[in-house]
Design a protein around this motif. Structure first.
Motif, PDB file in Angstrom:
ATOM      1  N   ALA A  52       0.852  -0.997  -0.162  1.00 16.01           N
ATOM      2  CA  ALA A  52       0.146  -0.204   0.193  1.00 16.01           C
ATOM      3  C   ALA A  52       0.499   1.648   0.629  1.00 16.01           C
ATOM      4  CB  ALA A  52      -1.192  -0.016   0.721  1.00 16.01           C
ATOM      5  N   ASN A  53       1.958   1.234   0.883  1.00 14.78           N
ATOM      6  CA  ASN A  53       2.726   2.177   1.220  1.00 14.78           C
ATOM      7  C   ASN A  53       3.643   2.417  -1.012  1.00 14.78           C
ATOM      8  OD1 ASN A  53       5.822   3.894   1.175  1.00 14.78           O
ATOM      9  ND2 ASN A  53       4.382   4.164   2.973  1.00 14.78           N
ATOM     10  N   ALA A  54       4.043   1.551  -1.750  1.00 14.40           N
ATOM     11  CA  ALA A  54       3.875   1.866  -2.536  1.00 14.40           C
ATOM     12  C   ALA A  54       4.174   2.149  -3.873  1.00 14.40           C
ATOM     13  CB  ALA A  54       4.993   0.374  -2.919  1.00 14.40           C
ATOM     14  N   ALA A  55       2.348   2.070  -3.053  1.00 15.45           N
ATOM     15  CA  ALA A  55       1.309   2.727  -4.524  1.00 15.45           C
ATOM     16  C   ALA A  55       0.676   4.277  -3.741  1.00 15.45           C
ATOM     17  CB  ALA A  55       0.341   1.823  -4.209  1.00 15.45           C
ATOM     18  N   GLY A  56       1.378   4.210  -2.707  1.00 11.40           N
ATOM     19  CA  GLY A  56       1.181   5.515  -2.298  1.00 11.40           C
ATOM     20  C   GLY A  56       1.530   6.484  -2.703  1.00 11.40           C
ATOM     21  N   VAL A  57       3.585   6.024  -2.858  1.00 15.70           N
ATOM     22  CA  VAL A  57       4.301   7.041  -2.846  1.00 15.70           C
ATOM     23  C   VAL A  57       4.963   7.314  -3.978  1.00 15.70           C
ATOM     24  CG1 VAL A  57       6.493   7.198  -1.420  1.00 15.70           C
ATOM     25  CG2 VAL A  57       4.266   6.740  -0.477  1.00 15.70           C
ATOM     26  N   HIS A  58       5.456   8.272  -4.236  1.00 14.75           N
ATOM     27  CA  HIS A  58       6.009   8.059  -5.820  1.00 14.75           C
ATOM     28  C   HIS A  58       6.975   8.684  -5.676  1.00 14.75           C
ATOM     29  CE1 HIS A  58       6.472   8.895  -9.920  1.00 14.75           C
ATOM     30  NE2 HIS A  58       7.278  10.148  -9.754  1.00 14.75           N
ATOM     31  N   ARG A  59       8.473   8.205  -5.896  1.00 11.63           N
ATOM     32  CA  ARG A  59       9.459   8.499  -5.627  1.00 11.63           C
ATOM     33  C   ARG A  59      10.827   9.330  -6.470  1.00 11.63           C
ATOM     34  NH1 ARG A  59       8.344   4.386  -2.394  1.00 11.63           N
ATOM     35  NH2 ARG A  59       8.912   4.903  -0.812  1.00 11.63           N
TER      36      ARG A  59
END
Length: 135
Positions: A22-29
């Motif tokens: 969920a975190n990976a889908a919610g953060v654009h790095r």
């Protein structure tokens, strides 16, 4: 390890992995290209271009909390604190960094755990200093 600890570790790990997803889908790095879609906002205390979707980050926080309730691991506290920080919930983030620091200060069972705790203790200290400078 007892059977109960093994079961709790498996359960906590499964939930933690969902939180990371969920975190990976919610953060654009990726700074060299803009985020696609709607709902992206600039993360607080992050360089320009680091974007997040607050709803996905909040989902990850809830999954991390569930995982921590099952097996209180310091890495989970770190993820919760960082997620609150990126949402701008700095007081809540500071509370989790303090918990992380307290947990890292506990006596370790092995030299490897002692080294890991020292790293998390340093990370918590740096984060608390960073939050103190935030306007």
């Amino acid at each position: 390890m007892t059977e109960d600890l093994i079961r709790r570790r498996r359960e906590a790990t499964a939930i933690f992995k969902l939180g990371m997803k969920a975190n990976a889908a919610g953060v654009h790095r990726t700074l060299n290209r803009p985020a696609k879609g709607k709902g992206w906002v600039q993360c607080v205390n992050s360089p320009p271009g680091i974007m997040c979707k607050p709803d996905k980050v909040r989902e990850s926080i809830e999954l991390f909390r569930k995982s921590y309730e099952i097996l209180p691991d310091i890495a989970i506290l770190n993820q919760i604190a960082l997620a609150h920080e990126m949402l701008g919930e700095l007081d809540t983030a500071a509370q989790y960094f303090v918990l992380m620091s307290e947990q890292a200060a506990q006596p370790a069972d092995s030299p490897a755990e002692q080294n890991i705790n020292a790293v998390y203790l340093r990370a918590a200290d740096v984060a608390l200093q960073r939050l103190a400078r935030t306007p």
